[in-house]
Structures are given as structure tokens and as C-alpha cells.
Design a protein around this motif. Sequence first.
Motif, mmCIF file in Angstrom:
data_model
loop_
_atom_site.group_PDB
_atom_site.id
_atom_site.type_symbol
_atom_site.label_atom_id
_atom_site.label_comp_id
_atom_site.label_asym_id
_atom_site.label_seq_id
_atom_site.Cartn_x
_atom_site.Cartn_y
_atom_site.Cartn_z
ATOM 1 N N GLU A 75 0.471 -1.335 0.420
ATOM 2 C CA GLU A 75 -0.104 0.413 0.281
ATOM 3 C C GLU A 75 0.934 1.284 -0.172
ATOM 4 O O GLU A 75 2.402 1.296 0.726
ATOM 5 C CB GLU A 75 -0.689 0.080 1.297
ATOM 6 C CG GLU A 75 -1.769 1.200 1.296
ATOM 7 C CD GLU A 75 -2.947 0.926 2.557
ATOM 8 O OE1 GLU A 75 -3.556 2.351 2.682
ATOM 9 O OE2 GLU A 75 -3.268 0.261 3.180
ATOM 10 N N GLU A 107 0.659 5.323 0.830
ATOM 11 C CA GLU A 107 -0.230 6.289 1.751
ATOM 12 C C GLU A 107 0.687 7.396 1.454
ATOM 13 O O GLU A 107 1.840 7.171 1.210
ATOM 14 C CB GLU A 107 0.602 5.784 3.442
ATOM 15 C CG GLU A 107 -0.053 4.575 2.853
ATOM 16 C CD GLU A 107 -0.660 4.090 4.703
ATOM 17 O OE1 GLU A 107 0.760 4.961 5.661
ATOM 18 O OE2 GLU A 107 -0.373 2.602 5.688
ATOM 19 N N ASP A 160 -5.252 14.592 3.021
ATOM 20 C CA ASP A 160 -6.074 14.329 2.059
ATOM 21 C C ASP A 160 -5.690 16.104 0.902
ATOM 22 O O ASP A 160 -5.712 16.568 2.048
ATOM 23 C CB ASP A 160 -7.919 13.834 2.091
ATOM 24 C CG ASP A 160 -7.839 12.630 2.633
ATOM 25 O OD1 ASP A 160 -7.304 11.741 1.865
ATOM 26 O OD2 ASP A 160 -8.569 12.520 3.102
ATOM 27 N N GLU A 211 0.738 6.119 -8.541
ATOM 28 C CA GLU A 211 -0.077 5.283 -8.108
ATOM 29 C C GLU A 211 -1.703 5.487 -7.544
ATOM 30 O O GLU A 211 -2.892 5.687 -7.779
ATOM 31 C CB GLU A 211 -0.445 3.797 -7.660
ATOM 32 C CG GLU A 211 -1.488 3.004 -7.400
ATOM 33 C CD GLU A 211 -2.656 3.010 -6.411
ATOM 34 O OE1 GLU A 211 -3.491 3.190 -6.546
ATOM 35 O OE2 GLU A 211 -1.747 3.462 -5.122
ATOM 36 N N PRO A 212 -1.415 6.745 -6.117
ATOM 37 C CA PRO A 212 -2.333 6.857 -5.854
ATOM 38 C C PRO A 212 -2.882 8.352 -5.989
ATOM 39 O O PRO A 212 -4.311 8.368 -5.907
ATOM 40 C CB PRO A 212 -1.709 7.103 -3.833
ATOM 41 C CG PRO A 212 -0.386 7.333 -4.588
ATOM 42 C CD PRO A 212 -0.199 6.623 -5.387
#
Length: 167
Positions: free
Chosen positions: A79, A81, A85, A111-112
Amino acid sequence: MSEIKTLVLNHKQIQQKITRIAYEIYERNVGEEEVVFAGISGMGYVFAGLLVDRIKEISPLKVEKMKITLDKFTKKQPEVELSHDIDFENKCLIIVDDVLNSGRTLTYAMEPFLKYEIKKIEVAVLVNRSHKLFPVSADYTGYELATTLSENIEVVLNESDSIVYLQ
């Protein structure tokens, strides 16, 4: 047996590279509403902070900094991170790392952000080793250095004594 280290960049040279990259970023993004700097954990995040500080000194650009946390040493990322936000819509994102080697880390770092409607994504690195295995290249590079795959680059960034070594 001690490792042999070869000095690549000293503190003064690194500061000059940061200033030059900051001006390049400002010139290419002068019309942007906001530029988000996403530094990859470790020295990439430190480098992002140094760029943000310099851009604030030389320009009126609105900038924000965030951290991308991932494992640089695994081939499969469980993942990736983000530190917080942000509304990325119609903003310029600059992903920052200290060294571009194969492009694997930067590929995972993107990717995110792919789920957002980002205006553009750029990449800034202090050192580009040019061992491209993934379709990622730097838009802003402090220093191009051809190395062998067995050599390593060590980057230490701090206020008083930043340095880049080849080992």
C-alpha cells in the motif's frame, strides 16, 4: 573493509541545484493556481521541503507539501500512503525523490494520484542515475550521474551539511 565513498555533490553545490530547480519549477508553473509537492518518504520528502522553502523565497506561487510513504526496497507495494488528503483537482503535482534509479519507486508513488483529476504530474529528483526500467523520467534533475548497477548513491540533506556520495 571500509566502503570507498566518492564525493559527488557538496553542500554548496546541492544548494545551487535546489535553487536552479526551484526557478525551473516556478518558470514552468507561473500560471498555476497551486503546486503540490509530494515527497517520497526519507530524503525525497526532505528534498521536497527544501524545494518548497526555496520556491516560497523566490516566487508568489501557492505551494503545499505532503509525504508519500512506501517501501522503496520491495518489488511489490502492499500500500502506498499519503500523509493527508488534498483536493488535487486542476492542480499541478510534483513528485519528489532524492535519486531516480530504475523508476520503480516513482511508478508506485504515482498510483494513489491516478484516481484524481490532476492537471499534470511532474517529477523532480536531485540525482538521476539513468537506469531506466520503468517509463518514468524526471522533469527536473539536479545532477545526471551514470553509474553501474552495483554502485549506490547516498544522499544526506540537512540545513548545515548536505552531501551526495557515490559508493
